[in-house]
Write a protein that holds these residues in place. Structure first.
Motif, mmCIF file in Angstrom:
data_model
loop_
_atom_site.group_PDB
_atom_site.id
_atom_site.type_symbol
_atom_site.label_atom_id
_atom_site.label_comp_id
_atom_site.label_asym_id
_atom_site.label_seq_id
_atom_site.Cartn_x
_atom_site.Cartn_y
_atom_site.Cartn_z
ATOM 1 N N TYR A 1 0.848 -1.193 0.000
ATOM 2 C CA TYR A 1 0.000 0.000 0.000
ATOM 3 C C TYR A 1 0.891 1.253 0.000
ATOM 4 N N ASP A 2 0.602 2.189 -0.880
ATOM 5 C CA ASP A 2 1.401 3.408 -1.006
ATOM 6 C C ASP A 2 0.961 4.419 0.068
ATOM 7 N N ALA A 3 1.818 4.627 1.063
ATOM 8 C CA ALA A 3 1.520 5.564 2.152
ATOM 9 C C ALA A 3 2.473 6.756 2.105
ATOM 10 N N THR A 4 2.710 7.247 0.888
ATOM 11 C CA THR A 4 3.641 8.370 0.717
ATOM 12 C C THR A 4 2.932 9.685 0.420
ATOM 13 N N LYS A 5 1.605 9.643 0.306
ATOM 14 C CA LYS A 5 0.868 10.862 -0.053
ATOM 15 C C LYS A 5 -0.187 11.164 1.009
ATOM 16 N N GLU A 6 -0.556 12.441 1.119
ATOM 17 C CA GLU A 6 -1.567 12.838 2.104
ATOM 18 C C GLU A 6 -2.919 12.219 1.757
ATOM 19 N N PRO A 7 -3.686 11.821 2.760
ATOM 20 C CA PRO A 7 -4.984 11.189 2.509
ATOM 21 C C PRO A 7 -6.092 12.200 2.233
ATOM 22 N N ASN A 8 -7.257 11.688 1.824
ATOM 23 C CA ASN A 8 -8.439 12.538 1.686
ATOM 24 C C ASN A 8 -8.811 13.169 3.023
ATOM 25 N N ASN A 9 -9.313 14.403 2.970
ATOM 26 C CA ASN A 9 -9.991 14.975 4.128
ATOM 27 C C ASN A 9 -11.376 14.359 4.226
ATOM 28 N N CYS A 10 -11.949 14.354 5.440
ATOM 29 C CA CYS A 10 -13.344 13.951 5.555
ATOM 30 C C CYS A 10 -14.228 15.068 4.997
ATOM 31 N N TYR A 11 -15.229 14.690 4.218
ATOM 32 C CA TYR A 11 -16.041 15.656 3.476
ATOM 33 C C TYR A 11 -16.699 16.650 4.430
ATOM 34 N N SER A 12 -16.466 17.931 4.154
ATOM 35 C CA SER A 12 -16.985 18.977 5.039
ATOM 36 C C SER A 12 -16.691 20.335 4.420
ATOM 37 N N LEU A 13 -17.193 21.365 5.079
ATOM 38 C CA LEU A 13 -16.763 22.726 4.757
ATOM 39 C C LEU A 13 -15.346 22.903 5.271
ATOM 40 N N GLN A 14 -14.425 23.251 4.400
ATOM 41 C CA GLN A 14 -13.047 23.458 4.809
ATOM 42 C C GLN A 14 -12.677 24.927 4.604
ATOM 43 N N VAL A 15 -12.093 25.528 5.637
ATOM 44 C CA VAL A 15 -11.705 26.938 5.574
ATOM 45 C C VAL A 15 -10.321 27.039 4.939
ATOM 46 N N VAL B 1 -14.391 29.564 2.064
ATOM 47 C CA VAL B 1 -14.862 28.299 2.613
ATOM 48 C C VAL B 1 -15.371 27.436 1.473
ATOM 49 N N LYS B 2 -14.896 26.200 1.383
ATOM 50 C CA LYS B 2 -15.262 25.314 0.283
ATOM 51 C C LYS B 2 -15.707 23.957 0.827
ATOM 52 N N LEU B 3 -16.691 23.362 0.120
ATOM 53 C CA LEU B 3 -17.031 21.980 0.389
ATOM 54 C C LEU B 3 -16.004 21.098 -0.313
ATOM 55 N N LYS B 4 -15.336 20.239 0.445
ATOM 56 C CA LYS B 4 -14.314 19.412 -0.184
ATOM 57 C C LYS B 4 -14.067 18.174 0.663
ATOM 58 N N GLY B 5 -13.359 17.229 0.095
ATOM 59 C CA GLY B 5 -13.013 16.006 0.793
ATOM 60 C C GLY B 5 -13.729 14.806 0.219
ATOM 61 N N SER B 6 -13.838 13.751 1.027
ATOM 62 C CA SER B 6 -14.424 12.497 0.594
ATOM 63 C C SER B 6 -15.014 11.778 1.804
ATOM 64 N N GLU B 7 -16.011 10.944 1.549
ATOM 65 C CA GLU B 7 -16.495 10.081 2.637
ATOM 66 C C GLU B 7 -15.494 8.967 2.923
ATOM 67 N N ASP B 8 -14.701 8.622 1.947
ATOM 68 C CA ASP B 8 -13.646 7.620 2.140
ATOM 69 C C ASP B 8 -12.443 8.348 2.734
ATOM 70 N N CYS B 9 -12.452 8.518 4.055
ATOM 71 C CA CYS B 9 -11.470 9.413 4.677
ATOM 72 C C CYS B 9 -10.890 8.882 5.978
ATOM 73 N N LEU B 10 -11.216 7.669 6.367
ATOM 74 C CA LEU B 10 -10.776 7.178 7.679
ATOM 75 C C LEU B 10 -9.360 6.614 7.581
ATOM 76 N N PHE B 11 -8.437 7.559 7.552
ATOM 77 C CA PHE B 11 -7.010 7.258 7.422
ATOM 78 C C PHE B 11 -6.256 7.883 8.588
ATOM 79 N N LEU B 12 -5.064 7.383 8.799
ATOM 80 C CA LEU B 12 -4.182 8.009 9.786
ATOM 81 C C LEU B 12 -2.765 8.108 9.241
#
Length: 533
Positions: free
Chosen positions: A57-71, A77-88
Protein backbone atom coordinates in the motif's frame (compact mmCIF):
# COMPACT_ATOMS: atom_id res chain seq x y z
CA UNK A 1 18.29 4.83 1.05
CA UNK A 2 15.26 2.84 -0.17
CA UNK A 3 11.69 3.66 0.79
CA UNK A 4 10.75 2.12 4.16
CA UNK A 5 8.22 -0.74 4.11
CA UNK A 6 6.31 -1.74 7.23
CA UNK A 7 4.25 -4.92 7.70
CA UNK A 8 0.92 -4.34 9.48
CA UNK A 9 -2.00 -6.53 10.43
CA UNK A 10 -3.78 -5.58 7.16
CA UNK A 11 -0.75 -5.78 4.87
CA UNK A 12 2.42 -3.96 3.91
CA UNK A 13 2.73 -0.17 3.60
CA UNK A 14 5.39 1.88 1.88
CA UNK A 15 6.44 5.19 3.41
CA UNK A 16 9.13 7.74 2.70
CA UNK A 17 12.00 9.51 4.41
CA UNK A 18 11.58 13.14 5.50
CA UNK A 19 13.59 15.59 7.61
CA UNK A 20 12.72 17.29 10.89
CA UNK A 21 13.33 20.99 11.67
CA UNK A 22 17.01 20.21 12.37
CA UNK A 23 17.53 18.36 9.10
CA UNK A 24 17.58 14.90 10.70
CA UNK A 25 15.69 12.04 9.01
CA UNK A 26 12.45 10.43 10.13
CA UNK A 27 10.07 7.95 8.49
CA UNK A 28 6.71 9.12 7.20
CA UNK A 29 3.65 6.92 6.50
CA UNK A 30 0.54 8.86 5.42
CA UNK A 31 -2.98 7.77 4.58
CA UNK A 32 -3.02 4.32 6.18
CA UNK A 33 -6.63 3.01 6.29
CA UNK A 34 -7.78 2.12 9.81
CA UNK A 35 -11.45 1.53 8.90
CA UNK A 36 -13.57 0.47 5.95
CA UNK A 37 -14.83 3.41 3.88
CA UNK A 38 -18.09 4.42 5.66
CA UNK A 39 -20.16 4.46 2.49
CA UNK A 40 -23.73 3.47 1.56
CA UNK A 41 -25.22 1.36 4.38
CA UNK A 42 -22.20 2.14 6.58
CA UNK A 43 -22.90 5.91 6.44
CA UNK A 44 -23.59 7.30 9.97
CA UNK A 45 -22.84 3.91 11.59
CA UNK A 46 -19.96 2.88 13.88
CA UNK A 47 -16.78 2.22 11.88
CA UNK A 48 -15.62 -1.24 10.93
CA UNK A 49 -11.93 -2.24 10.87
CA UNK A 50 -10.09 -1.91 7.57
CA UNK A 51 -9.86 -5.03 5.45
CA UNK A 52 -6.59 -6.65 4.42
CA UNK A 53 -5.02 -5.69 1.10
CA UNK A 54 -2.76 -7.38 -1.38
CA UNK A 55 0.61 -5.99 -2.43
CA UNK A 56 2.26 -2.91 -0.93
CA UNK A 57 0.00 0.00 0.00
CA UNK A 58 1.40 3.41 -1.01
CA UNK A 59 1.52 5.56 2.15
CA UNK A 60 3.64 8.37 0.72
CA UNK A 61 0.87 10.86 -0.05
CA UNK A 62 -1.57 12.84 2.10
CA UNK A 63 -4.98 11.19 2.51
CA UNK A 64 -8.44 12.54 1.69
CA UNK A 65 -9.99 14.98 4.13
CA UNK A 66 -13.34 13.95 5.55
CA UNK A 67 -16.04 15.66 3.48
CA UNK A 68 -16.98 18.98 5.04
CA UNK A 69 -16.76 22.73 4.76
CA UNK A 70 -13.05 23.46 4.81
CA UNK A 71 -11.70 26.94 5.57
CA UNK A 72 -8.96 27.98 3.14
CA UNK A 73 -6.06 30.24 4.12
CA UNK A 74 -7.48 32.82 1.73
CA UNK A 75 -10.55 33.04 3.95
CA UNK A 76 -12.78 31.26 1.46
CA UNK A 77 -14.86 28.30 2.61
CA UNK A 78 -15.26 25.31 0.28
CA UNK A 79 -17.03 21.98 0.39
CA UNK A 80 -14.31 19.41 -0.18
CA UNK A 81 -13.01 16.01 0.79
CA UNK A 82 -14.42 12.50 0.59
CA UNK A 83 -16.50 10.08 2.64
CA UNK A 84 -13.65 7.62 2.14
CA UNK A 85 -11.47 9.41 4.68
CA UNK A 86 -10.78 7.18 7.68
CA UNK A 87 -7.01 7.26 7.42
CA UNK A 88 -4.18 8.01 9.79
CA UNK A 89 -0.61 9.23 9.48
CA UNK A 90 2.30 7.68 11.40
CA UNK A 91 5.72 9.29 11.84
CA UNK A 92 8.60 7.45 13.47
CA UNK A 93 12.38 7.16 13.46
CA UNK A 94 12.73 3.42 13.08
CA UNK A 95 10.81 0.31 12.08
CA UNK A 96 10.68 -2.75 14.29
CA UNK A 97 11.97 -5.47 11.99
CA UNK A 98 13.60 -7.67 14.63
CA UNK A 99 11.04 -7.75 17.44
CA UNK A 100 12.93 -5.09 19.38
CA UNK A 101 11.66 -4.07 22.80
CA UNK A 102 13.35 -0.66 22.47
CA UNK A 103 9.98 1.04 22.02
CA UNK A 104 9.21 4.77 21.98
CA UNK A 105 6.38 6.76 23.60
CA UNK A 106 3.41 7.21 21.26
CA UNK A 107 1.56 10.52 20.85
CA UNK A 108 -1.85 10.36 19.12
CA UNK A 109 -3.25 13.74 18.06
CA UNK A 110 -6.91 14.59 17.28
CA UNK A 111 -7.52 17.71 15.18
CA UNK A 112 -10.06 20.45 15.92
CA UNK A 113 -12.67 22.22 13.83
CA UNK A 114 -15.91 22.47 15.87
CA UNK A 115 -16.77 18.88 14.87
CA UNK A 116 -17.79 20.05 11.37
CA UNK A 117 -14.48 20.93 9.70
CA UNK A 118 -10.74 20.24 9.89
CA UNK A 119 -8.36 17.45 8.91
CA UNK A 120 -4.83 16.16 9.47
CA UNK A 121 -3.51 18.02 6.40
CA UNK A 122 0.17 18.96 6.52
CA UNK A 123 -0.67 22.59 5.79
CA UNK A 124 -1.41 22.83 9.54
CA UNK A 125 -0.07 19.67 11.12
CA UNK A 126 3.47 19.15 9.89
CA UNK A 127 5.34 16.71 12.19
CA UNK A 128 8.76 18.36 11.78
CA UNK A 129 8.83 19.94 15.27
CA UNK A 130 7.67 16.97 17.34
CA UNK A 131 9.91 14.58 15.41
CA UNK A 132 12.99 16.25 16.89
CA UNK A 133 12.15 14.13 19.95
CA UNK A 134 12.37 10.33 20.16
CA UNK A 135 8.65 9.58 19.91
CA UNK A 136 6.17 8.00 17.50
CA UNK A 137 3.46 10.39 16.30
CA UNK A 138 -0.01 9.42 15.00
CA UNK A 139 -2.67 11.73 13.53
CA UNK A 140 -6.17 10.59 12.51
CA UNK A 141 -9.07 11.78 10.41
CA UNK A 142 -12.60 11.21 11.75
CA UNK A 143 -16.07 11.88 10.36
CA UNK A 144 -17.48 15.38 10.78
CA UNK A 145 -20.83 17.14 10.90
CA UNK A 146 -23.94 15.05 10.20
CA UNK A 147 -21.78 12.25 8.75
CA UNK A 148 -20.04 11.89 12.09
CA UNK A 149 -22.73 12.87 14.57
CA UNK A 150 -26.21 12.08 13.20
CA UNK A 151 -28.37 10.67 16.01
CA UNK A 152 -31.29 8.23 15.95
CA UNK A 153 -32.15 7.23 19.49
CA UNK A 154 -33.54 3.79 18.66
CA UNK A 155 -30.41 1.58 19.04
CA UNK A 156 -31.77 -1.03 16.61
CA UNK A 157 -30.71 1.26 13.73
CA UNK A 158 -27.10 1.44 15.02
CA UNK A 159 -26.98 5.22 14.58
CA UNK A 160 -27.10 6.36 18.19
CA UNK A 161 -24.67 9.20 17.52
CA UNK A 162 -20.97 9.89 18.06
CA UNK A 163 -19.76 7.98 14.98
CA UNK A 164 -16.90 10.50 14.78
CA UNK A 165 -15.80 9.64 18.33
CA UNK A 166 -16.17 5.95 17.53
CA UNK A 167 -13.82 6.52 14.58
CA UNK A 168 -11.28 7.88 17.05
CA UNK A 169 -11.71 4.85 19.31
CA UNK A 170 -11.17 2.47 16.40
CA UNK A 171 -8.01 4.40 15.46
CA UNK A 172 -6.75 3.91 19.03
CA UNK A 173 -7.46 0.19 18.74
CA UNK A 174 -5.48 0.19 15.47
CA UNK A 175 -2.61 1.80 17.37
CA UNK A 176 -2.70 -0.95 20.00
CA UNK A 177 -2.49 -3.63 17.30
CA UNK A 178 0.05 -2.06 14.96
CA UNK A 179 2.19 0.59 16.60
CA UNK A 180 4.90 -1.85 17.71
CA UNK A 181 5.80 -2.27 14.03
CA UNK A 182 6.78 1.43 14.05
CA UNK A 183 8.78 0.98 17.30
CA UNK A 184 5.95 2.57 19.27
CA UNK A 185 5.06 1.35 22.75
CA UNK A 186 1.37 0.35 22.94
CA UNK A 187 1.58 0.52 26.75
CA UNK A 188 2.75 4.16 26.63
CA UNK A 189 0.22 6.10 24.53
CA UNK A 190 -0.58 9.76 25.13
CA UNK A 191 -3.76 11.12 23.59
CA UNK A 192 -3.77 14.82 22.75
CA UNK A 193 -6.00 17.20 20.85
CA UNK A 194 -6.82 20.84 20.27
CA UNK A 195 -10.24 22.57 20.30
CA UNK A 196 -12.84 19.99 19.16
CA UNK A 197 -9.97 17.49 19.21
CA UNK A 198 -9.37 18.44 22.83
CA UNK A 199 -13.05 17.98 23.70
CA UNK A 200 -12.84 14.63 21.90
CA UNK A 201 -9.93 13.62 24.11
CA UNK A 202 -12.00 14.55 27.15
CA UNK A 203 -14.96 12.46 25.96
CA UNK A 204 -12.58 9.53 25.48
CA UNK A 205 -11.22 10.03 29.00
CA UNK A 206 -14.81 9.79 30.25
CA UNK A 207 -15.76 6.78 28.09
CA UNK A 208 -15.77 3.16 29.31
CA UNK A 209 -15.02 2.13 25.69
CA UNK A 210 -11.42 3.37 25.87
CA UNK A 211 -10.09 1.60 28.96
CA UNK A 212 -6.46 0.64 28.33
CA UNK A 213 -6.26 2.34 24.92
CA UNK A 214 -4.22 5.32 26.19
CA UNK A 215 -2.27 6.20 29.31
CA UNK A 216 -2.17 10.02 29.44
CA UNK A 217 -4.25 12.83 27.98
CA UNK A 218 -3.51 16.42 26.92
CA UNK A 219 -6.44 18.77 26.30
CA UNK A 220 -5.63 22.03 24.49
CA UNK A 221 -8.52 24.53 24.54
CA UNK A 222 -11.55 22.33 24.92
CA UNK A 223 -13.43 19.95 27.20
CA UNK A 224 -16.66 17.97 27.05
CA UNK A 225 -18.16 20.66 29.30
CA UNK A 226 -17.66 23.53 26.81
CA UNK A 227 -20.98 24.65 25.24
CA UNK A 228 -19.92 24.05 21.62
CA UNK A 229 -18.77 20.49 22.49
CA UNK A 230 -22.34 19.26 22.76
CA UNK A 231 -24.56 18.49 19.76
CA UNK A 232 -28.26 17.75 19.47
CA UNK A 233 -30.59 15.53 17.49
CA UNK A 234 -31.38 17.33 14.22
CA UNK A 235 -32.15 14.24 12.16
CA UNK A 236 -35.74 15.14 11.26
CA UNK A 237 -34.86 18.65 10.12
CA UNK A 238 -31.83 17.41 8.15
CA UNK A 239 -34.04 14.82 6.45
CA UNK A 240 -36.57 17.46 5.37
CA UNK A 241 -33.83 19.74 4.03
CA UNK A 242 -32.27 16.78 2.18
CA UNK A 243 -35.66 16.13 0.50
CA UNK A 244 -36.27 12.91 2.42
CA UNK A 245 -40.03 13.15 2.95
CA UNK A 246 -40.58 9.76 4.59
CA UNK A 247 -41.87 9.58 8.16
CA UNK A 248 -40.89 6.01 9.02
CA UNK A 249 -37.49 6.04 10.77
CA UNK A 250 -36.09 3.14 8.76
CA UNK A 251 -37.07 4.81 5.49
CA UNK A 252 -35.69 8.18 6.62
CA UNK A 253 -32.35 6.56 7.43
CA UNK A 254 -32.26 4.73 4.09
CA UNK A 255 -33.02 7.97 2.28
CA UNK A 256 -30.27 9.87 4.12
CA UNK A 257 -27.85 7.04 3.36
CA UNK A 258 -28.79 7.26 -0.31
CA UNK A 259 -28.57 11.00 -1.02
CA UNK A 260 -25.31 12.33 -2.43
CA UNK A 261 -22.80 13.55 0.11
CA UNK A 262 -22.86 16.95 -1.59
CA UNK A 263 -26.62 17.31 -1.07
CA UNK A 264 -26.38 16.07 2.53
CA UNK A 265 -23.67 18.52 3.58
CA UNK A 266 -25.27 21.42 1.68
CA UNK A 267 -28.50 20.67 3.55
CA UNK A 268 -26.57 20.55 6.81
CA UNK A 269 -24.92 23.90 6.19
CA UNK A 270 -28.06 25.58 4.85
CA UNK A 271 -30.05 25.15 8.04
CA UNK A 272 -27.44 24.67 10.75
CA UNK A 273 -24.85 27.31 11.50
CA UNK A 274 -21.50 26.14 12.87
CA UNK A 275 -21.94 27.92 16.20
CA UNK A 276 -24.24 30.94 16.48
CA UNK A 277 -22.58 32.65 19.42
CA UNK A 278 -20.35 32.27 22.50
CA UNK A 279 -22.88 30.28 24.53
CA UNK A 280 -24.52 28.35 21.69
CA UNK A 281 -24.92 24.62 21.24
CA UNK A 282 -23.50 22.89 18.17
CA UNK A 283 -25.95 21.62 15.55
CA UNK A 284 -23.96 18.40 15.12
CA UNK A 285 -21.51 17.14 17.71
CA UNK A 286 -21.08 14.66 20.55
CA UNK A 287 -24.19 13.62 22.47
CA UNK A 288 -25.05 11.49 25.47
CA UNK A 289 -26.23 8.22 23.93
CA UNK A 290 -28.98 5.83 24.88
CA UNK A 291 -27.37 2.71 26.38
CA UNK A 292 -26.07 0.40 23.65
CA UNK A 293 -22.97 -1.76 23.11
CA UNK A 294 -21.05 0.94 21.18
CA UNK A 295 -22.06 3.98 23.28
CA UNK A 296 -19.23 6.40 24.01
CA UNK A 297 -20.94 7.92 27.05
CA UNK A 298 -24.44 7.42 28.45
CA UNK A 299 -24.39 10.05 31.21
CA UNK A 300 -23.66 13.76 31.51
CA UNK A 301 -19.93 14.64 31.42
CA UNK A 302 -20.08 16.62 34.68
CA UNK A 303 -21.78 13.73 36.45
CA UNK A 304 -19.08 11.35 35.23
CA UNK A 305 -16.32 13.72 36.34
CA UNK A 306 -17.81 14.29 39.78
CA UNK A 307 -18.51 10.59 40.28
CA UNK A 308 -14.94 9.62 39.43
CA UNK A 309 -16.31 7.06 36.98
CA UNK A 310 -13.82 7.62 34.13
CA UNK A 311 -10.36 6.55 32.97
CA UNK A 312 -7.87 7.61 35.62
CA UNK A 313 -4.76 8.67 33.70
CA UNK A 314 -2.51 11.73 34.17
CA UNK A 315 -4.27 14.74 32.64
CA UNK A 316 -3.04 18.06 31.26
CA UNK A 317 -5.56 20.85 30.56
CA UNK A 318 -4.79 24.23 29.06
CA UNK A 319 -5.99 27.23 27.10
CA UNK A 320 -4.72 30.37 25.41
CA UNK A 321 -4.88 33.72 27.18
CA UNK A 322 -7.51 35.16 24.79
CA UNK A 323 -9.35 32.21 23.27
CA UNK A 324 -12.26 34.47 22.34
CA UNK A 325 -10.37 36.58 19.80
CA UNK A 326 -11.64 34.12 17.21
CA UNK A 327 -15.25 34.52 18.32
CA UNK A 328 -14.96 38.31 18.59
CA UNK A 329 -13.58 38.54 15.06
CA UNK A 330 -16.36 36.33 13.72
CA UNK A 331 -19.00 38.43 15.47
CA UNK A 332 -17.68 41.88 14.60
CA UNK A 333 -20.46 42.62 12.11
CA UNK A 334 -23.30 41.08 14.11
CA UNK A 335 -22.64 42.29 17.62
CA UNK A 336 -26.27 43.06 18.52
CA UNK A 337 -27.35 39.56 17.52
CA UNK A 338 -24.40 37.98 19.28
CA UNK A 339 -25.06 39.85 22.53
CA UNK A 340 -28.19 37.71 22.91
CA UNK A 341 -25.95 34.63 22.98
CA UNK A 342 -24.03 35.84 26.02
CA UNK A 343 -25.49 33.10 28.19
CA UNK A 344 -24.69 29.39 27.90
CA UNK A 345 -27.54 27.51 26.19
CA UNK A 346 -27.47 25.05 29.10
CA UNK A 347 -29.10 27.72 31.29
CA UNK A 348 -32.25 26.81 29.39
CA UNK A 349 -33.61 30.37 29.05
CA UNK A 350 -35.38 31.75 26.03
CA UNK A 351 -33.11 34.52 24.73
CA UNK A 352 -35.92 37.08 24.91
CA UNK A 353 -37.17 36.13 28.37
CA UNK A 354 -37.01 38.47 31.35
CA UNK A 355 -34.68 36.05 33.16
CA UNK A 356 -32.26 36.05 30.22
CA UNK A 357 -32.32 39.86 29.94
CA UNK A 358 -31.62 40.24 33.67
CA UNK A 359 -28.69 37.82 33.59
CA UNK A 360 -27.24 39.45 30.46
CA UNK A 361 -27.32 42.79 32.24
CA UNK A 362 -25.26 41.31 35.09
CA UNK A 363 -22.78 39.99 32.54
CA UNK A 364 -22.53 43.35 30.74
CA UNK A 365 -22.15 45.25 33.99
CA UNK A 366 -19.32 42.95 35.12
CA UNK A 367 -17.36 43.22 31.88
CA UNK A 368 -18.25 46.71 30.57
CA UNK A 369 -18.95 48.54 33.83
CA UNK A 370 -21.08 51.61 33.16
CA UNK A 371 -20.24 51.62 29.44
CA UNK A 372 -22.76 50.40 26.91
CA UNK A 373 -21.79 47.07 25.29
CA UNK A 374 -20.38 47.95 21.87
CA UNK A 375 -18.17 46.60 19.14
CA UNK A 376 -15.65 49.39 19.69
CA UNK A 377 -14.39 47.54 22.78
CA UNK A 378 -13.43 44.40 20.88
CA UNK A 379 -11.01 43.28 23.60
CA UNK A 380 -13.86 43.13 26.15
CA UNK A 381 -16.10 41.24 23.74
CA UNK A 382 -13.20 38.83 23.15
CA UNK A 383 -12.86 38.31 26.89
CA UNK A 384 -16.56 37.53 27.32
CA UNK A 385 -16.36 35.14 24.39
CA UNK A 386 -13.29 33.48 25.95
CA UNK A 387 -15.02 32.94 29.25
CA UNK A 388 -18.38 31.64 27.99
CA UNK A 389 -17.06 29.60 25.08
CA UNK A 390 -13.98 28.09 26.69
CA UNK A 391 -12.86 29.00 30.20
CA UNK A 392 -16.08 28.32 32.06
CA UNK A 393 -16.33 24.77 30.69
CA UNK A 394 -12.60 24.10 31.04
CA UNK A 395 -12.61 25.15 34.70
CA UNK A 396 -15.77 23.13 35.39
CA UNK A 397 -13.85 20.10 34.18
CA UNK A 398 -10.58 20.89 35.99
CA UNK A 399 -12.24 21.61 39.33
CA UNK A 400 -14.20 18.39 39.07
CA UNK A 401 -11.20 16.29 38.13
CA UNK A 402 -8.93 17.57 40.91
CA UNK A 403 -11.55 16.35 43.39
CA UNK A 404 -11.90 12.85 41.96
CA UNK A 405 -8.74 12.09 39.95
CA UNK A 406 -6.41 9.34 41.11
CA UNK A 407 -3.59 10.66 38.90
CA UNK A 408 -2.03 14.16 38.63
CA UNK A 409 -3.90 16.95 36.85
CA UNK A 410 -1.76 19.70 35.27
CA UNK A 411 -3.02 23.12 34.17
CA UNK A 412 -1.33 25.60 31.82
CA UNK A 413 -2.11 28.90 30.12
CA UNK A 414 -0.46 29.96 26.83
CA UNK A 415 0.17 33.71 26.72
CA UNK A 416 3.16 33.90 24.37
CA UNK A 417 2.86 36.28 21.42
CA UNK A 418 5.30 35.87 18.55
CA UNK A 419 5.16 35.63 14.76
CA UNK A 420 3.96 32.04 15.25
CA UNK A 421 0.61 33.27 16.62
CA UNK A 422 -0.76 32.72 13.15
CA UNK A 423 -4.49 32.97 13.81
CA UNK A 424 -4.19 36.31 15.54
CA UNK A 425 -2.02 37.56 12.68
CA UNK A 426 -4.42 36.27 10.00
CA UNK A 427 -7.36 37.91 11.80
CA UNK A 428 -5.34 41.18 12.11
CA UNK A 429 -6.34 41.48 15.75
CA UNK A 430 -4.39 44.30 17.44
CA UNK A 431 -5.03 43.78 21.15
CA UNK A 432 -2.97 41.64 23.54
CA UNK A 433 -3.43 37.92 23.97
CA UNK A 434 -2.91 34.54 22.32
CA UNK A 435 -5.86 33.54 20.10
CA UNK A 436 -7.64 30.19 20.00
CA UNK A 437 -5.47 27.94 17.83
CA UNK A 438 -2.27 29.97 18.18
CA UNK A 439 -0.70 27.29 20.40
CA UNK A 440 -0.88 24.67 17.62
CA UNK A 441 1.93 26.38 15.71
CA UNK A 442 4.36 25.72 18.57
CA UNK A 443 4.11 21.92 18.29
CA UNK A 444 3.26 21.47 14.59
CA UNK A 445 4.88 23.06 11.56
CA UNK A 446 2.13 25.01 9.78
CA UNK A 447 2.84 26.31 6.29
CA UNK A 448 1.21 29.64 7.16
CA UNK A 449 3.31 30.18 10.32
CA UNK A 450 6.92 31.03 9.49
CA UNK A 451 9.85 30.98 11.88
CA UNK A 452 13.57 31.64 11.61
CA UNK A 453 16.37 29.78 13.40
CA UNK A 454 17.91 31.33 16.52
CA UNK A 455 14.87 33.45 17.32
CA UNK A 456 12.33 33.59 20.15
CA UNK A 457 10.05 31.51 17.90
CA UNK A 458 12.55 28.67 17.63
CA UNK A 459 13.18 28.70 21.38
CA UNK A 460 9.43 28.65 22.07
CA UNK A 461 8.92 25.71 19.70
CA UNK A 462 11.66 23.64 21.33
CA UNK A 463 10.41 24.44 24.82
CA UNK A 464 6.78 23.63 24.00
CA UNK A 465 7.78 20.37 22.29
CA UNK A 466 9.97 19.41 25.26
CA UNK A 467 7.14 19.93 27.75
CA UNK A 468 4.64 17.93 25.69
CA UNK A 469 6.94 15.03 24.85
CA UNK A 470 8.27 14.76 28.39
CA UNK A 471 4.71 14.47 29.67
CA UNK A 472 4.21 11.69 27.11
CA UNK A 473 7.39 10.02 28.25
CA UNK A 474 7.12 10.28 32.04
CA UNK A 475 3.69 11.76 33.02
CA UNK A 476 5.58 14.83 34.27
CA UNK A 477 5.95 17.72 31.76
CA UNK A 478 9.12 19.05 33.41
CA UNK A 479 12.27 17.10 32.50
CA UNK A 480 15.05 16.69 35.05
CA UNK A 481 18.17 18.82 34.62
CA UNK A 482 17.11 20.40 31.34
CA UNK A 483 18.65 23.74 30.29
CA UNK A 484 15.70 24.44 27.99
CA UNK A 485 13.03 24.09 30.69
CA UNK A 486 14.23 25.53 33.97
CA UNK A 487 11.18 25.73 36.19
CA UNK A 488 8.78 23.69 38.29
CA UNK A 489 5.15 22.83 37.57
CA UNK A 490 3.07 21.42 40.38
CA UNK A 491 -0.16 19.53 39.69
CA UNK A 492 -3.42 21.37 40.41
CA UNK A 493 -5.17 20.63 43.70
CA UNK A 494 -8.48 21.58 45.30
CA UNK A 495 -6.66 24.12 47.46
CA UNK A 496 -4.40 25.58 44.77
CA UNK A 497 -5.09 25.43 41.03
CA UNK A 498 -1.36 25.44 40.36
CA UNK A 499 -0.58 26.32 36.77
CA UNK A 500 2.20 27.19 34.36
CA UNK A 501 2.01 30.35 32.26
CA UNK A 502 3.72 29.64 28.94
CA UNK A 503 4.80 33.06 27.75
CA UNK A 504 8.18 34.29 26.59
CA UNK A 505 9.29 32.72 29.86
CA UNK A 506 7.78 29.85 31.85
CA UNK A 507 6.16 31.25 35.00
CA UNK A 508 4.54 28.90 37.53
CA UNK A 509 1.84 30.13 39.89
CA UNK A 510 -0.77 29.04 42.41
CA UNK A 511 -3.80 30.58 40.71
CA UNK A 512 -4.32 31.69 37.08
CA UNK A 513 -5.04 35.41 36.53
CA UNK A 514 -8.48 34.61 35.07
CA UNK A 515 -9.95 33.32 38.33
CA UNK A 516 -11.88 36.49 39.17
CA UNK A 517 -13.89 36.01 35.98
CA UNK A 518 -14.39 32.31 36.68
CA UNK A 519 -15.63 33.21 40.16
CA UNK A 520 -18.15 35.62 38.58
CA UNK A 521 -19.59 32.83 36.44
CA UNK A 522 -19.71 30.46 39.38
CA UNK A 523 -21.71 33.08 41.28
CA UNK A 524 -24.02 33.62 38.28
CA UNK A 525 -24.69 29.89 38.12
CA UNK A 526 -25.84 29.58 41.71
CA UNK A 527 -29.53 28.81 41.76
CA UNK A 528 -29.70 28.04 38.02
CA UNK A 529 -30.77 24.51 37.22
CA UNK A 530 -28.62 23.98 34.14
CA UNK A 531 -29.92 21.71 31.42
CA UNK A 532 -26.76 19.57 31.30
CA UNK A 533 -25.07 18.70 34.57
Amino acid sequence: MSDPICTLEQGQVKGKIEKDMDGNPFLSFMGIPYAKPPLDKLRFKPPQPAEKWQGIYDATKEPNNCYSLQVELTGFVKLKGSEDCLFLNVFTHQLNKSGSENLRPVMVFIHGGAFITGSIARVTFGPEFLMTEDIVLVLMNYRLGALGFLTIEDPSFQVTGNAGLKDQILALKWVQKNIKQFCGDPSNVTLLGQSAGSASVHYLVLSPQTKGLFHRAVMQSGTATCPWARGKNNTEQLARTSRCKQTDTKQVLECLQGVTVQRLIKAQNKNFAMITGPGAQAAFGPTVEVPNPTAVITDEPLKLINSGNYNHVPLMFGYTSEEGILGAWGSRCKVKKKLKDMLPYSFGYDKDSEEARALRQKVFQFYYGKDKPNIGKMEIFAQISSDITFLRGIYQAIKGHVKTAQKPVYLYRVSIETELNAFKRILKYKHKGACHGDDVCYIFKAKYAKYKPSTIEERAIRRHVRLWTNFARTSNPIPNHDDLVKTYWNPATEKNLNFLDIGEELVPGKEPPDMDRIAFWEQICKGINEKYK
